[in-house]
Design an enzyme around this catalytic site. Structure first.
Site, PDB file in Angstrom:
ATOM      1  N   ASP A 250       0.844  -1.187   0.000  1.00  0.00           N
ATOM      2  CA  ASP A 250       0.000   0.000   0.000  1.00  0.00           C
ATOM      3  C   ASP A 250       0.884   1.244   0.000  1.00  0.00           C
ATOM      4  O   ASP A 250       2.040   1.199   0.449  1.00  0.00           O
ATOM      5  CB  ASP A 250      -0.933   0.013   1.219  1.00  0.00           C
ATOM      6  CG  ASP A 250      -2.134   0.922   1.009  1.00  0.00           C
ATOM      7  OD1 ASP A 250      -3.199   0.414   0.603  1.00  0.00           O
ATOM      8  OD2 ASP A 250      -2.012   2.132   1.238  1.00  0.00           O
ATOM      9  N   ASN A 279       4.269   2.928  -4.262  1.00  0.00           N
ATOM     10  CA  ASN A 279       3.344   2.972  -5.390  1.00  0.00           C
ATOM     11  C   ASN A 279       3.202   1.567  -5.966  1.00  0.00           C
ATOM     12  O   ASN A 279       4.199   0.925  -6.320  1.00  0.00           O
ATOM     13  CB  ASN A 279       3.888   3.933  -6.448  1.00  0.00           C
ATOM     14  CG  ASN A 279       3.032   3.987  -7.685  1.00  0.00           C
ATOM     15  OD1 ASN A 279       3.085   3.099  -8.529  1.00  0.00           O
ATOM     16  ND2 ASN A 279       2.251   5.056  -7.813  1.00  0.00           N
ATOM     17  N   ALA A 280       1.978   1.083  -6.085  1.00  0.00           N
ATOM     18  CA  ALA A 280       1.755  -0.307  -6.488  1.00  0.00           C
ATOM     19  C   ALA A 280       2.354  -0.603  -7.854  1.00  0.00           C
ATOM     20  O   ALA A 280       2.987  -1.657  -8.055  1.00  0.00           O
ATOM     21  CB  ALA A 280       0.262  -0.614  -6.484  1.00  0.00           C
ATOM     22  N   CYS A 340     -13.917  -1.168  -8.490  1.00  0.00           N
ATOM     23  CA  CYS A 340     -15.021  -0.557  -7.742  1.00  0.00           C
ATOM     24  C   CYS A 340     -15.535   0.689  -8.454  1.00  0.00           C
ATOM     25  O   CYS A 340     -16.255   1.492  -7.857  1.00  0.00           O
ATOM     26  CB  CYS A 340     -14.585  -0.215  -6.322  1.00  0.00           C
ATOM     27  SG  CYS A 340     -13.263   1.007  -6.214  1.00  0.00           S
TER      28      CYS A 340
END
Length: 396
Positions: A250, A279-280, A340
């Protein structure tokens, strides 16, 4: 004299199908100078009554419908009855106190547009996201304060969508004693700390409850990567399912610290979990370059598209992150991937994941389609309520 909004023929057709939104482009006239959130009568061009709704002069969604029953009055009793109906719908979902946090009211799908109410043990956390819900805040809070087991009502109306309604962002205590900064909740075998004051949304992602259980069921002996981990929900579930090792990723150190606290709360082995801040996209590329492999990868990114206008950019982001996730999966591994973004339709999301597999040089099969937990229902007449979609994909 009631305040009235005259609707176009196309808008009237949507209302006759019981869709609860009237867009600004469907408004042909406004009579009586209604105020923000005030109840108005919806009429077609011939003067035929269509519904009672909440007027929102600043929003592209100009009216949100409260009721299609001409005899139903929008008053304190109306909100009491709607909230009780929402509770009755959920009454048998999680018996014997196995779950102590759930969504009590889910906006339009519960006939209360713009109102979100989540329960975290003894605290009801509310979001008043529309002009109508905001106008009736006092009446709504008075109902919530009487619910069995609820001691405090807390507001988290700090979502950016309020600005589209011409409303300021608000948060704070509305009823009862000030709750603890962290509230402990139970989700079957799992326990979590929830920060209702500063956490995402109302504090936790209750909509992923059943999907966490699915990860748990497939985690035994597995190396699990939980990207966009927030406070470790999927990772803690994987450890409860006897995962060999979990990596939470995360961008926020604060939520990773809470993931550590959740690890201790569940009595899991500290050596089995690694928390990585960053940063993913960058971290996953680094993992790929290092040759790291996982047996299960969970991708639960934040909303990439706030509207249809942002879909192209969002599609690129979803594709890139899924390519990286697939490149980190060992042969036969499982990808749990989610969106989402309400503007992202299910078929488009599947196409993006399929294109990602092509670019990653992998073949995949969908084992399960996933959605929000049942306490987040979707009205048949309001497909926009189906925002969360997910795919469980096996990669070969």
């Amino acid at each position: 004299m009631s305040k009235e909004v005259v609707i176009s023929e196309r808008g009237a057709e949507a209302l006759e199908r019981r869709h609860p939104w009237v867009f600004s482009g469907a408004v042909r006239g406004v009579r009586g100078n209604p105020g923000m959130g005030e109840t108005v009568a919806l009429l077609d061009a011939k003067g035929r009554w269509l519904g009672w709704g909440a007027y929102s002069p600043a929003s592209q969604i100009r009216v949100r419908v409260w009721t299609f029953d001409p005899e139903e009055r929008v008053d304190g009793l109306f909100f009491e009855q709607r909230i009780q109906a929402a509770l009755s719908l959920r009454s048998g979902f999680y018996p014997n106190g196995s779950v102590t946090a759930l969504r009590l009211v889910s906006g339009e799908s519960d006939g209360l547009p713009g109102l979100i109410v989540d329960r975290y043990d003894k605290v009801a956390v509310c979001q008043f996201l529309s002009a109508g819900a905001h106008r009736w805040k006092a009446e709504i809070v008075s109902v919530l304060a009487t619910l069995p087991g609820i001691e405090s009502v807390y507001e988290r109306s700090d979502a950016e969508v309020r600005k589209k309604e011409g409303l300021c962002l608000e948060r704070g205590l509305l009823h009862g004693p000030e709750p603890e900064k962290r509230v402990e909740i139970r989700e079957g075998r799992l326990r979590f700390w929830v920060d209702i004051r500063e956490g995402h949304k109302t504090g936790f992602y209750l909509d992923q409850r059943e999907n966490r259980s699915r990860v748990m069921a497939h985690a035994s002996g597995m190396r699990v990567l939980n990207a966009f981990s927030y406070t470790g929900g999927f990772g803690i579930a994987a450890l409860a399912g006897d995962a060999a090792r979990v990596v939470n990723l995360d961008a926020s150190r604060a939520v990773l610290d809470m993931a550590e606290d959740n690890l201790r709360l569940n009595g899991a082995c500290a050596d089995a979990m690694e928390n990585v801040e960053g940063n993913a996209f960058q971290v996953l590329r680094a993992f790929r370059n290092e040759g790291r492999l996982f047996d299960v990868v969970v991708l639960d990114p934040p909303k990439f598209a706030e509207s249809r206008a942002q879909l192209n950019r969002a599609a690129r982001g979803y594709k890139d992150i899924n390519i990286l996730g697939m490149q980190l999966l060992a042969p036969g591994g499982l990808l749990f991937t989610y969106s989402c973004s309400g503007a992202m339709h299910t078929d488009l999301f599947q196409k993006i994941v399929a294109d990602a597999a092509l670019d990653a040089g992998r073949e995949g099969r969908i084992l399960r389609r996933m959605a929000a937990a049942p306490d987040h229902p979707v009205s048949l007449n309001f497909p926009e309520g189906e925002y969360l979609k997910g795919l469980m994909v096996q990669l070969v």
